[in-house]
Design an enzyme around this catalytic site. Sequence first.
Site, short mmCIF file in Angstrom:
data_model
loop_
_atom_site.label_atom_id
_atom_site.label_comp_id
_atom_site.label_asym_id
_atom_site.label_seq_id
_atom_site.Cartn_x
_atom_site.Cartn_y
_atom_site.Cartn_z
CB SER A 246 -23.80 -10.57 17.16
OG SER A 246 -25.32 -10.26 17.65
CB SER B 28 -27.61 -12.13 17.48
OG SER B 28 -26.92 -11.31 16.52
CE LYS C 35 -24.76 -8.48 21.43
NZ LYS C 35 -26.49 -9.11 19.52
#
Lengths: 478, 482
Positions: free
Chosen positions: B137, B161, B62
């Site tokens: 996310s 997330s 990420k």
Amino acid sequence: MRKVVIGLEVHCEVMTHSKNFSASPNEYTMTPNIHVSPVDLGLPGILPVANKEAVRKALKTAMALHCENPDEVIFDRKNYFYPDLPKGYQITQVTKPCGVRGYLDFYVEDKVKRVEIHQLHLEEDTASLEHYNNFSLIDYNRSGIPLMEIVTEPCIESSDEAVAFLETLRSVFLYLEVSEAASDKGQMRCDVNISLKEEGETKLGTKVEMKNINSFSNVHDAIEYEIKRQNEVLDHGEKVVQETRRFDDTTGKTFSMREKVDAIDYKYFVEPNIPPVKITKEFLEEIRQEIPPLAFSRMNKYMEEYGLSRYDATILVKEKKISDYFEEVIKNGASYKSASSWVISLVLASLNKLEISLEEFFLTPKMLADVINLVDNNKLSMDHGKKIIYQAIKEKRNPIEIIEENHLEKIEDQNVILNYAQEAIEENPEQVRQYVEEGKDYIANFFVGKVMQKSRRQADPKIALEMIKQELEKRKNR
Amino acid sequence: MKTIKSYRKELDDGKVTSEELFQEARKKILENKEINAYVTVLEEKEEQEGNSILKGIPYGLKDNFSTKGILTTASSNILKDYVPVYDATVYKKLKASGAVLLGKTTMDELAMGGTGTTGHTGVVRNPLDPSRLIGGSSAGSCASVVAGITPFAIGSDTGDSVRKPASYGGVVGFKPTYGRISRYGLFAFASSMDHVAYFTNTTEDAAILTDILKGPDKMDMTTLEDDGKKYTETLENDVTGRKLFYFKDVTNPSYYQDKKDPILTETLTKFHETIEKIKTLGIEVEEVDFDKNLLTAIYPAYMTISCAEATSNNANLTGIQFGPRGEGDTPDEIMMDARTKGFSELIKRRFILGSYILQKENQEKLFLNAGRVRRLIVDKMTELFQTYDGLIMPASGGIAPHFEDASDALSDAYLILENHMAIGNFGGFPSITIPSGIVHQMPVAINITGRVLEDDVVLNIAHQIEKKLNFQKIKEEARCEK
């Protein structure tokens, strides 16, 4: 006459190997941006790691200032934007400071003054800014250096008290070895809050804050200037404005920086990345054991128990190492007064003259005490004693060795001294005549001088005088 | 569906080289360009340092993990050119394990958001149906695994997330106990709730990653002592007699009768079918009447705490130390300009909320009360964990929404079903989402949340359920029905 009310906020850098929340070295340097890690720069993703040594020293200082210690160590964030604050918040202590409700006693002239300590907390320093005409530079060396902030209650009443407090506080730092507290390196800085109130009024007047004053003499001058300025404002029937002022040490005046309409909301909240650590009684006790007697209590002991003057006591406690040295001399058998006068007149003078520190000083307390004892017991003349000490320091030799080698111990043997006296009398008939026939008693001293010369200053002058008088009187009666 | 183990076998058998896997993954990114899973794709394979089961296997990271010398944007304009100077601990550990970084994955800006639509490089699409979102996310990391670009990808999980997108993509999403994995180098969103978490195709792979990533870190004071366990070794433990619970009412289809939402009804019906299958493993599953007020308060408490912490955590983004320098005559103007230009409206809204929440006059009522709600919920969970080994719930009340349906609007009916996984962040509980079935040709999932420190138990239970539910079949159905 209006009453002066002063509160101080003192910032002092804590002496540690690394910074408060990162592994960067906590060292003073003139080269910018070399003691810097991602943590000190506030880069995305960094986390603080609390410095145990800094916490320990803050707790210790709080303890020495008679503060209450918390049951756990936690930190809080103080949120505000400024270019010298890379994270956009400063890690500090609000919820549970390292110490609250303490006090510090000290002498102002010959009176004891007590200043109440509101709190002592540990926080991190900001980066330092250097301003130029149309740009500024940031040095992150200072960013994250552990800082103790000590906040007093508004109970200081004059510039002299403020300076005496700061000097005593500095001595506490030095005695505890928690900080170098060198003003010229910005290691000890002070914010001054000052207001005036009418005699008999209970409510405090409007306060003015002066930030970041970096020397004690500037604190003194800033306070004096403000007292004068605020008195003039009030005399004119005007109101003192609540504001932050800057002290300019070249003009000795203070200037308005910004008016404080409302206190800034720092939106404090508990730092989530540092888990609370319980402080055990054992840990506190361990710290307590490390606290030496401080200057104030030593001073009282020297005056009350040792019978020293306040002046001498003040000199002796000024530095812990000197005070420790002095106490060692006493432990080695020297009398209080002699130890005091020899340390002050000889040791301190030598250190000054040689421009060295006590660590580099050759003469040990034991060596000094041995010489003092010989002098006090009439085994060695004061004169010789001092000379030997200087020689010992210069040649880095044990003074006892020098005494033995030069046979400098005092001659107290009456027969030996009598021999010298008789020799002197034989050799100086004119002086004998003056004494015997003209009754000039003071001529005896001339003969003492001769005896001292002959004995290489080893003869006890008292005995010498006695012997000389005895011999001369005999001649009178002839 | 290729697992870490199957990659390992292919590499060990010499059927493929690490370089080939790397190039193949790069090619897949290009083939799936519209998915927009990656912000940055590495041109060349990094030098491999270590050796482990992950050696030579590509993965996605990420874009909020600090990677020295590699652009790290957190999908925000304010960091669009930011190249870190240090490595996150997770990245270091993966490097040391020999895993091959393929690139940095797209996310919701600064990890705030649950849709995967707010990154500065555009929306992330669901590889199973590009007209649907993948959730966020950690959107790109999820998409990377769902699209088969990499067998695993690292994300972060502050509310859900990782665990919510895993549900929308039909993959496994695991968040270990708070402190199990170092957060050093993970761009902070809400520090007290941020977790390193990851997407895999199987629970076993999640266990493999946890064994490699876990452990104390002197750079993160909140990391736990090493528990000396290998979670991969207890996956086959007997789960007979284990007890799970789920929240009453909110999981009952008839509770939402007036909604007339067939997907919701079907999802919940599927959930109860799954429960029945789980019971055949000898696991007891019971319903528990959890205080509805507390459940309803999860979302507002989560928003309150996370916005407050986020405001402070992102106060370093001023354009002073790094990032695009703002314009202005005073430091304040310069910082304000950088922040005004650098953040999207959504982010600014959260910062303003956070700032408001932290204001002296609001702290007690908002911030501290949210903390109290959090404490009450965690206490209640801890109490229930004395009886039960875990909480089992539908990871979502539905399937991945279409883009046009996605909104930030609060819906009372979904308030609990869509937000309960934040409980795992409130208490730092280990929590895993695993696929459990198909609804309208899209995957649905269950989430299991266990006791703090008992990552091994959660993984063990999930692994056994996974075997029972036959993942392979679920995934094949999801894809071939397309």
